[in-house]
Scaffold this motif. Structure first.
Motif, PDB file in Angstrom:
ATOM      1  N   GLN A  81      44.395  45.639  44.795  1.00 51.69           N
ATOM      2  CA  GLN A  81      44.349  46.586  45.894  1.00 51.69           C
ATOM      3  C   GLN A  81      44.840  45.882  47.141  1.00 51.69           C
ATOM      4  O   GLN A  81      44.253  44.887  47.577  1.00 51.69           O
ATOM      5  N   MET A  82      45.916  46.389  47.706  1.00 54.55           N
ATOM      6  CA  MET A  82      46.543  45.760  48.867  1.00 54.55           C
ATOM      7  C   MET A  82      46.394  46.687  50.070  1.00 54.55           C
ATOM      8  O   MET A  82      46.928  47.801  50.064  1.00 54.55           O
ATOM      9  N   ASN A  83      45.650  46.225  51.054  1.00 57.07           N
ATOM     10  CA  ASN A  83      45.425  46.998  52.280  1.00 57.07           C
ATOM     11  C   ASN A  83      46.048  46.273  53.468  1.00 57.07           C
ATOM     12  O   ASN A  83      46.361  45.087  53.390  1.00 57.07           O
ATOM     13  N   SER A  84      46.192  46.989  54.556  1.00 57.57           N
ATOM     14  CA  SER A  84      46.736  46.414  55.792  1.00 57.57           C
ATOM     15  C   SER A  84      48.024  45.652  55.522  1.00 57.57           C
ATOM     16  O   SER A  84      48.207  44.515  55.979  1.00 57.57           O
ATOM     17  N   LEU A  85      48.907  46.281  54.786  1.00 61.57           N
ATOM     18  CA  LEU A  85      50.151  45.611  54.387  1.00 61.57           C
ATOM     19  C   LEU A  85      51.023  45.298  55.585  1.00 61.57           C
ATOM     20  O   LEU A  85      51.088  46.066  56.556  1.00 61.57           O
ATOM     21  N   LYS A  86      51.707  44.163  55.485  1.00 58.95           N
ATOM     22  CA  LYS A  86      52.592  43.682  56.531  1.00 58.95           C
ATOM     23  C   LYS A  86      54.001  43.551  55.979  1.00 58.95           C
ATOM     24  O   LYS A  86      54.192  43.386  54.775  1.00 58.95           O
ATOM     25  N   PRO A  87      55.005  43.590  56.863  1.00 57.96           N
ATOM     26  CA  PRO A  87      56.385  43.409  56.380  1.00 57.96           C
ATOM     27  C   PRO A  87      56.567  42.119  55.582  1.00 57.96           C
ATOM     28  O   PRO A  87      57.351  42.091  54.625  1.00 57.96           O
ATOM     29  N   GLU A  88      55.834  41.084  55.945  1.00 57.36           N
ATOM     30  CA  GLU A  88      55.969  39.811  55.219  1.00 57.36           C
ATOM     31  C   GLU A  88      55.357  39.850  53.825  1.00 57.36           C
ATOM     32  O   GLU A  88      55.503  38.882  53.061  1.00 57.36           O
ATOM     33  N   ASP A  89      54.707  40.942  53.462  1.00 55.15           N
ATOM     34  CA  ASP A  89      54.227  41.111  52.092  1.00 55.15           C
ATOM     35  C   ASP A  89      55.330  41.640  51.171  1.00 55.15           C
ATOM     36  O   ASP A  89      55.126  41.738  49.957  1.00 55.15           O
ATOM     37  N   THR A  90      56.461  41.985  51.744  1.00 53.11           N
ATOM     38  CA  THR A  90      57.572  42.494  50.949  1.00 53.11           C
ATOM     39  C   THR A  90      58.053  41.440  49.967  1.00 53.11           C
ATOM     40  O   THR A  90      58.361  40.305  50.347  1.00 53.11           O
ATOM     41  N   ALA A  91      58.097  41.815  48.696  1.00 51.65           N
ATOM     42  CA  ALA A  91      58.493  40.880  47.640  1.00 51.65           C
ATOM     43  C   ALA A  91      58.493  41.622  46.313  1.00 51.65           C
ATOM     44  O   ALA A  91      58.022  42.760  46.224  1.00 51.65           O
ATOM     45  N   VAL A  92      59.009  40.944  45.302  1.00 46.46           N
ATOM     46  CA  VAL A  92      58.795  41.397  43.929  1.00 46.46           C
ATOM     47  C   VAL A  92      57.481  40.772  43.463  1.00 46.46           C
ATOM     48  O   VAL A  92      57.315  39.550  43.550  1.00 46.46           O
ATOM     49  N   TYR A  93      56.583  41.607  43.003  1.00 46.10           N
ATOM     50  CA  TYR A  93      55.275  41.156  42.548  1.00 46.10           C
ATOM     51  C   TYR A  93      55.274  41.086  41.019  1.00 46.10           C
ATOM     52  O   TYR A  93      55.648  42.055  40.340  1.00 46.10           O
ATOM     53  N   TYR A  94      54.845  39.943  40.519  1.00 46.51           N
ATOM     54  CA  TYR A  94      54.811  39.704  39.080  1.00 46.51           C
ATOM     55  C   TYR A  94      53.374  39.519  38.619  1.00 46.51           C
ATOM     56  O   TYR A  94      52.612  38.755  39.234  1.00 46.51           O
ATOM     57  N   CYS A  95      53.050  40.176  37.526  1.00 46.34           N
ATOM     58  CA  CYS A  95      51.777  39.915  36.867  1.00 46.34           C
ATOM     59  C   CYS A  95      51.972  38.722  35.940  1.00 46.34           C
ATOM     60  O   CYS A  95      52.965  38.656  35.208  1.00 46.34           O
ATOM     61  N   GLY A  96      51.023  37.805  35.983  1.00 46.82           N
ATOM     62  CA  GLY A  96      51.092  36.631  35.120  1.00 46.82           C
ATOM     63  C   GLY A  96      49.739  36.380  34.477  1.00 46.82           C
ATOM     64  O   GLY A  96      48.700  36.669  35.070  1.00 46.82           O
ATOM     65  N   ALA A  97      49.770  35.855  33.273  1.00 49.51           N
ATOM     66  CA  ALA A  97      48.518  35.598  32.569  1.00 49.51           C
ATOM     67  C   ALA A  97      48.654  34.382  31.669  1.00 49.51           C
ATOM     68  O   ALA A  97      49.725  34.120  31.116  1.00 49.51           O
ATOM     69  N   ASP A  98      47.545  33.667  31.547  1.00 52.00           N
ATOM     70  CA  ASP A  98      47.435  32.563  30.599  1.00 52.00           C
ATOM     71  C   ASP A  98      46.555  33.060  29.456  1.00 52.00           C
ATOM     72  O   ASP A  98      45.374  33.331  29.672  1.00 52.00           O
ATOM     73  N   ILE A  99      47.143  33.200  28.281  1.00 53.67           N
ATOM     74  CA  ILE A  99      46.482  33.912  27.182  1.00 53.67           C
ATOM     75  C   ILE A  99      46.427  33.056  25.935  1.00 53.67           C
ATOM     76  O   ILE A  99      47.425  32.400  25.572  1.00 53.67           O
ATOM     77  N   ILE A 100      45.272  33.098  25.274  1.00 56.75           N
ATOM     78  CA  ILE A 100      45.126  32.482  23.959  1.00 56.75           C
ATOM     79  C   ILE A 100      45.291  33.578  22.912  1.00 56.75           C
ATOM     80  O   ILE A 100      44.536  34.540  22.891  1.00 56.75           O
ATOM     81  N   ARG A 101      46.288  33.398  22.071  1.00 56.93           N
ATOM     82  CA  ARG A 101      46.462  34.331  20.948  1.00 56.93           C
ATOM     83  C   ARG A 101      45.725  33.825  19.713  1.00 56.93           C
ATOM     84  O   ARG A 101      45.149  34.601  18.956  1.00 56.93           O
ATOM     85  N   SER A 102      45.793  32.502  19.523  1.00 55.77           N
ATOM     86  CA  SER A 102      45.118  31.875  18.404  1.00 55.77           C
ATOM     87  C   SER A 102      44.508  30.586  18.922  1.00 55.77           C
ATOM     88  O   SER A 102      45.228  29.714  19.421  1.00 55.77           O
ATOM     89  N   TRP A 103      43.183  30.478  18.835  1.00 52.96           N
ATOM     90  CA  TRP A 103      42.467  29.327  19.379  1.00 52.96           C
ATOM     91  C   TRP A 103      43.022  28.037  18.803  1.00 52.96           C
ATOM     92  O   TRP A 103      43.243  27.940  17.597  1.00 52.96           O
ATOM     93  N   PRO A 104      43.218  26.972  19.648  1.00 51.55           N
ATOM     94  CA  PRO A 104      42.913  26.894  21.078  1.00 51.55           C
ATOM     95  C   PRO A 104      44.140  26.967  21.984  1.00 51.55           C
ATOM     96  O   PRO A 104      44.026  26.741  23.173  1.00 51.55           O
ATOM     97  N   THR A 105      45.293  27.302  21.413  1.00 47.27           N
ATOM     98  CA  THR A 105      46.547  27.193  22.169  1.00 47.27           C
ATOM     99  C   THR A 105      46.763  28.390  23.081  1.00 47.27           C
ATOM    100  O   THR A 105      46.704  29.542  22.630  1.00 47.27           O
TER     101      THR A 105
END
Length: 120
Positions: A81-105
């Motif tokens: 949730q992004m409130n009080s947005l500013k021009p300097e918030d302009t960007a491409v936003y990427y979702c990133g995750a560190d995920i274990i599919r098979s323990w422990p890697t």
């Protein structure tokens, strides 16, 4: 395979709000961390906010008090949730995750990116 699907970007006026969503799908054992990063033109990708497995959330100093990251464990999803947005918030936003599919890697996964533009 794991996919991160993002939604919610767009154009907003300064002072406005936007909500970004990201859902992880596929064969997932555990999500170690999941969050949002952004990259403005000519700049490096930077952390915006991330939530770790134990629930600790970290924010970039530039967004503290304005952005809130939440998660829904049952849906393997996070929401920014992004409130009080500013021009300097302009960007491409990427979702990133560190995920274990098979323990422990674990491995890093990225969404396709969503444009956020803050302009009058």
């Amino acid at each position: 395979q794991v996919q991160l699907v993002e939604s919610g970007g767009g154009l907003v006026q300064p002072g406005g709000s936007l909500r970004l969503s990201c859902a992880a799908s596929g064969s997932i054992f555990r999500i170690n961390a999941m969050g949002w990063y952004r990259q403005a033109p000519g700049k490096q990708r930077e952390l915006v906010a991330v939530i770790k497995y134990g629930g600790i959330t970290n924010y970039a100093d530039s967004v503290k008090g304005r952005f809130t990251l939440s998660r829904d464990n049952a849906k393997n999803s996070v929401y920014l949730q992004m409130n009080s947005l500013k021009p300097e918030d302009t960007a491409v936003y990427y979702c990133g995750a560190d995920i274990i599919r098979s323990w422990p890697t674990s491995a890093a996964y990225w969404g396709q990116g969503t444009q956020v533009t803050v302009s009058s």
